[in-house]
Design a protein around this motif. Structure first.
Motif, PDB file in Angstrom:
ATOM      1  N   ILE A   8      32.135 -51.397  24.727  1.00  0.00           N
ATOM      2  CA  ILE A   8      31.043 -50.437  24.698  1.00  0.00           C
ATOM      3  C   ILE A   8      30.680 -50.123  23.249  1.00  0.00           C
ATOM      4  CG2 ILE A   8      30.282 -48.136  25.381  1.00  0.00           C
ATOM      5  CD1 ILE A   8      30.760 -50.106  27.682  1.00  0.00           C
ATOM      6  N   GLN A   9      29.395 -50.192  22.932  1.00  0.00           N
ATOM      7  CA  GLN A   9      28.906 -49.854  21.600  1.00  0.00           C
ATOM      8  C   GLN A   9      27.950 -48.675  21.721  1.00  0.00           C
ATOM      9  OE1 GLN A   9      27.725 -53.217  19.042  1.00  0.00           O
ATOM     10  NE2 GLN A   9      28.245 -54.565  20.744  1.00  0.00           N
ATOM     11  N   GLY A  10      28.462 -47.481  21.543  1.00  0.00           N
ATOM     12  CA  GLY A  10      27.640 -46.290  21.664  1.00  0.00           C
ATOM     13  C   GLY A  10      26.598 -46.198  20.567  1.00  0.00           C
ATOM     14  N   GLY A  11      25.656 -45.263  20.732  1.00  0.00           N
ATOM     15  CA  GLY A  11      24.639 -45.034  19.722  1.00  0.00           C
ATOM     16  C   GLY A  11      23.375 -45.838  19.904  1.00  0.00           C
ATOM     17  N   GLY A  12      23.306 -46.638  20.960  1.00  0.00           N
ATOM     18  CA  GLY A  12      22.095 -47.421  21.207  1.00  0.00           C
ATOM     19  C   GLY A  12      21.129 -46.664  22.091  1.00  0.00           C
ATOM     20  N   SER A  13      20.046 -47.328  22.486  1.00  0.00           N
ATOM     21  CA  SER A  13      19.126 -46.765  23.463  1.00  0.00           C
ATOM     22  C   SER A  13      18.918 -47.785  24.564  1.00  0.00           C
ATOM     23  CB  SER A  13      17.783 -46.382  22.840  1.00  0.00           C
ATOM     24  OG  SER A  13      17.440 -47.162  21.751  1.00  0.00           O
ATOM     25  N   LEU A  14      18.519 -47.299  25.728  1.00  0.00           N
ATOM     26  CA  LEU A  14      18.293 -48.175  26.874  1.00  0.00           C
ATOM     27  C   LEU A  14      16.903 -48.779  26.743  1.00  0.00           C
ATOM     28  CD1 LEU A  14      19.435 -49.187  29.587  1.00  0.00           C
ATOM     29  CD2 LEU A  14      18.295 -47.235  30.669  1.00  0.00           C
ATOM     30  N   ILE A  15      16.833 -50.070  26.453  1.00  0.00           N
ATOM     31  CA  ILE A  15      15.547 -50.736  26.245  1.00  0.00           C
ATOM     32  C   ILE A  15      15.009 -51.198  27.587  1.00  0.00           C
ATOM     33  CG2 ILE A  15      14.381 -52.679  25.155  1.00  0.00           C
ATOM     34  CD1 ILE A  15      16.315 -52.471  22.857  1.00  0.00           C
ATOM     35  N   LEU A  16      13.837 -50.697  27.939  1.00  0.00           N
ATOM     36  CA  LEU A  16      13.224 -50.986  29.227  1.00  0.00           C
ATOM     37  C   LEU A  16      11.798 -51.494  29.039  1.00  0.00           C
ATOM     38  CD1 LEU A  16      14.209 -47.672  31.073  1.00  0.00           C
ATOM     39  CD2 LEU A  16      15.385 -49.860  31.255  1.00  0.00           C
ATOM     40  N   ALA A  17      11.309 -52.202  30.028  1.00  0.00           N
ATOM     41  CA  ALA A  17       9.892 -52.548  30.080  1.00  0.00           C
ATOM     42  C   ALA A  17       9.256 -51.571  31.069  1.00  0.00           C
ATOM     43  CB  ALA A  17       9.706 -53.995  30.532  1.00  0.00           C
ATOM     44  N   TRP A  18       8.531 -50.607  30.552  1.00  0.00           N
ATOM     45  CA  TRP A  18       7.972 -49.530  31.372  1.00  0.00           C
ATOM     46  C   TRP A  18       6.677 -50.017  32.018  1.00  0.00           C
ATOM     47  CZ3 TRP A  18       8.139 -43.835  29.369  1.00  0.00           C
ATOM     48  CH2 TRP A  18       7.755 -42.961  30.391  1.00  0.00           C
ATOM     49  N   GLN A  19       6.633 -50.055  33.350  1.00  0.00           N
ATOM     50  CA  GLN A  19       5.438 -50.473  34.069  1.00  0.00           C
ATOM     51  C   GLN A  19       4.454 -49.312  34.111  1.00  0.00           C
ATOM     52  OE1 GLN A  19       4.817 -53.419  34.876  1.00  0.00           O
ATOM     53  NE2 GLN A  19       6.641 -54.551  35.433  1.00  0.00           N
ATOM     54  N   ILE A  20       3.588 -49.251  33.102  1.00  0.00           N
ATOM     55  CA  ILE A  20       2.667 -48.125  32.948  1.00  0.00           C
ATOM     56  C   ILE A  20       1.275 -48.460  33.480  1.00  0.00           C
ATOM     57  CG2 ILE A  20       1.741 -48.707  30.660  1.00  0.00           C
ATOM     58  CD1 ILE A  20       3.141 -45.264  31.702  1.00  0.00           C
ATOM     59  N   LYS A  21       1.115 -49.642  34.063  1.00  0.00           N
ATOM     60  CA  LYS A  21      -0.191 -50.082  34.549  1.00  0.00           C
ATOM     61  C   LYS A  21      -0.794 -49.061  35.508  1.00  0.00           C
ATOM     62  CE  LYS A  21      -2.484 -53.851  37.036  1.00  0.00           C
ATOM     63  NZ  LYS A  21      -2.314 -55.178  37.687  1.00  0.00           N
ATOM     64  N   GLY A  22      -2.038 -48.670  35.230  1.00  0.00           N
ATOM     65  CA  GLY A  22      -2.768 -47.773  36.102  1.00  0.00           C
ATOM     66  C   GLY A  22      -2.341 -46.316  36.026  1.00  0.00           C
ATOM     67  N   LYS A  23      -1.387 -45.986  35.149  1.00  0.00           N
ATOM     68  CA  LYS A  23      -0.908 -44.606  35.059  1.00  0.00           C
ATOM     69  C   LYS A  23      -1.570 -43.882  33.890  1.00  0.00           C
ATOM     70  CE  LYS A  23       3.526 -45.701  37.194  1.00  0.00           C
ATOM     71  NZ  LYS A  23       4.998 -45.713  37.045  1.00  0.00           N
ATOM     72  N   GLU A  24      -1.622 -42.552  34.018  1.00  0.00           N
ATOM     73  CA  GLU A  24      -2.277 -41.727  33.008  1.00  0.00           C
ATOM     74  C   GLU A  24      -1.357 -41.497  31.807  1.00  0.00           C
ATOM     75  OE1 GLU A  24      -5.340 -40.754  33.067  1.00  0.00           O
ATOM     76  OE2 GLU A  24      -5.904 -41.180  35.159  1.00  0.00           O
ATOM     77  N   VAL A  25      -1.879 -41.749  30.614  1.00  0.00           N
ATOM     78  CA  VAL A  25      -1.134 -41.497  29.381  1.00  0.00           C
ATOM     79  C   VAL A  25      -1.979 -40.598  28.486  1.00  0.00           C
ATOM     80  CG1 VAL A  25      -0.073 -42.490  27.332  1.00  0.00           C
ATOM     81  CG2 VAL A  25       0.077 -43.696  29.522  1.00  0.00           C
ATOM     82  N   LEU A  26      -1.385 -39.503  28.025  1.00  0.00           N
ATOM     83  CA  LEU A  26      -2.084 -38.571  27.160  1.00  0.00           C
ATOM     84  C   LEU A  26      -1.671 -38.819  25.713  1.00  0.00           C
ATOM     85  CD1 LEU A  26      -3.989 -36.067  27.280  1.00  0.00           C
ATOM     86  CD2 LEU A  26      -1.926 -34.663  27.172  1.00  0.00           C
ATOM     87  N   VAL A  27      -2.654 -39.079  24.865  1.00  0.00           N
ATOM     88  CA  VAL A  27      -2.408 -39.313  23.445  1.00  0.00           C
ATOM     89  C   VAL A  27      -3.017 -38.162  22.655  1.00  0.00           C
ATOM     90  CG1 VAL A  27      -2.790 -40.836  21.477  1.00  0.00           C
ATOM     91  CG2 VAL A  27      -2.383 -41.812  23.744  1.00  0.00           C
ATOM     92  N   VAL A  28      -2.187 -37.418  21.920  1.00  0.00           N
ATOM     93  CA  VAL A  28      -2.672 -36.336  21.077  1.00  0.00           C
ATOM     94  C   VAL A  28      -2.832 -36.899  19.674  1.00  0.00           C
ATOM     95  CG1 VAL A  28      -2.260 -33.987  20.263  1.00  0.00           C
ATOM     96  CG2 VAL A  28      -1.440 -34.684  22.528  1.00  0.00           C
ATOM     97  N   ALA A  29      -4.052 -36.932  19.178  1.00  0.00           N
ATOM     98  CA  ALA A  29      -4.430 -37.654  17.972  1.00  0.00           C
ATOM     99  C   ALA A  29      -4.398 -39.143  18.291  1.00  0.00           C
ATOM    100  CB  ALA A  29      -3.550 -37.288  16.790  1.00  0.00           C
ATOM    101  N   ALA A  30      -4.041 -39.994  17.350  1.00  0.00           N
ATOM    102  CA  ALA A  30      -4.140 -41.437  17.570  1.00  0.00           C
ATOM    103  C   ALA A  30      -2.797 -42.104  17.372  1.00  0.00           C
ATOM    104  CB  ALA A  30      -5.155 -42.040  16.604  1.00  0.00           C
ATOM    105  N   GLY A  31      -2.609 -43.193  18.045  1.00  0.00           N
ATOM    106  CA  GLY A  31      -1.390 -43.971  17.857  1.00  0.00           C
ATOM    107  C   GLY A  31      -1.013 -44.735  19.113  1.00  0.00           C
ATOM    108  N   ARG A  32      -0.585 -45.965  18.916  1.00  0.00           N
ATOM    109  CA  ARG A  32      -0.067 -46.801  19.995  1.00  0.00           C
ATOM    110  C   ARG A  32      -1.089 -47.097  21.098  1.00  0.00           C
ATOM    111  NH1 ARG A  32       4.498 -49.199  18.043  1.00  0.00           N
ATOM    112  NH2 ARG A  32       5.746 -47.681  16.915  1.00  0.00           N
TER     113      ARG A  32
END
Length: 251
Positions: A8-32
């Motif tokens: 086990i190597q702690g300190g990482g993050s769980l890397i996922l492919a988030w299926q965001i197709k068709g879902k609402e995303v709120l962006v405050v200002a600009a980015g990504r």
């Protein structure tokens, strides 16, 4: 004590492919925004118009994203709006923290730019080639280094890798039509056979594969055999007629 299991190597993050197709995303200002549009998300930018950069203004004017011409308000996260995630990139740290706290209250995942402690998820450096996406993350330690590593990985990949991935996807869909069983045993068998095909065939093989080749290949599924690409093109070696045209020469 050594074991057959990975350490086990702690300190990482769980890397996922988030299926965001068709879902609402709120962006405050600009980015990504490009990343979100490439993932077929429905993007709403909340920002006074004079705060939009050139690219975001272009995408607003061309109807690629919705625009709310004001600062963020709690009403933007009302449940009926079904916001799946929030991204902020503003110069006011106090305002960013207020947005993050409200997102936590509403249980909406948020990414507050340049404030790792106020991020439920991170963005990495991504190599994209058609359906192929490879993300490199340094968990906030070195974003610029992540970009350099991503470029190195992209340069190492064989030409046409993205096209090969597309062909593999087509083959999987064709296989599911031929072998449509839905039990865990059926699924395991399909996955094992496809894994063996991917191990045995090269990127060039998949690029050269056409629909007729796919039809021939899936016929081998029931037997569990995985022929080579050359066997698919030439047919079973028992039935190949080898022609000598005099070009080989003799010693």
């Amino acid at each position: 004590m050594s074991t057959k299991f990975p350490e086990i190597q702690g300190g990482g993050s769980l890397i996922l492919a988030w299926q965001i197709k068709g879902k609402e995303v709120l962006v405050v200002a600009a980015g990504r925004i490009v990343n979100l549009l490439n993932a077929d998300a429905k993007v709403t930018v909340v920002c006074p118009r004079n705060g939009l950069n050139e690219e975001v203004a272009y995408r607003v004017n061309n109807g690629q994203v919705k625009h709310v011409d004001r600062v963020f308000l709690p009403v933007d996260l009302e449940p009926e709006k079904k916001v799946a995630m929030v991204l902020t990139a503003i110069d006011d740290p106090d305002a960013s923290t207020r947005i993050w706290k409200y997102c936590k209250q509403m249980k909406v995942p948020a990414n507050i730019a340049d404030v790792p402690s106020e991020c439920d998820f991170y963005f990495g450096s991504v190599h994209r080639d058609g359906p192929l996406q490879i993300m490199v993350s340094t968990n906030g330690n070195g974003p610029r280094l992540a970009a350099a590593i991503r470029r190195q990985i992209g340069q190492m990949l064989p030409e046409g890798t993205g096209d090969s991935v597309k062909r593999v996807g087509q083959l999987r869909r064709k296989l599911r039509k031929v072998a449509s069983g839905k039990t865990s045993r059926d699924i395991s068998k399909r996955m094992a056979w496809m894994s063996e095909v991917c191990d045995k065939w090269s990127t060039d093989d998949f690029n050269d594969m056409d629909d007729e080749d796919m039809d021939k290949l899936v016929r081998y599924y029931e037997s569990g055999e995985v022929p080579s690409f050359e066997e698919i093109r030439l047919g079973s070696r028992d039935h190949v007629v080898w022609e000598f045209d005099g070009t080989f020469g003799w010693m």
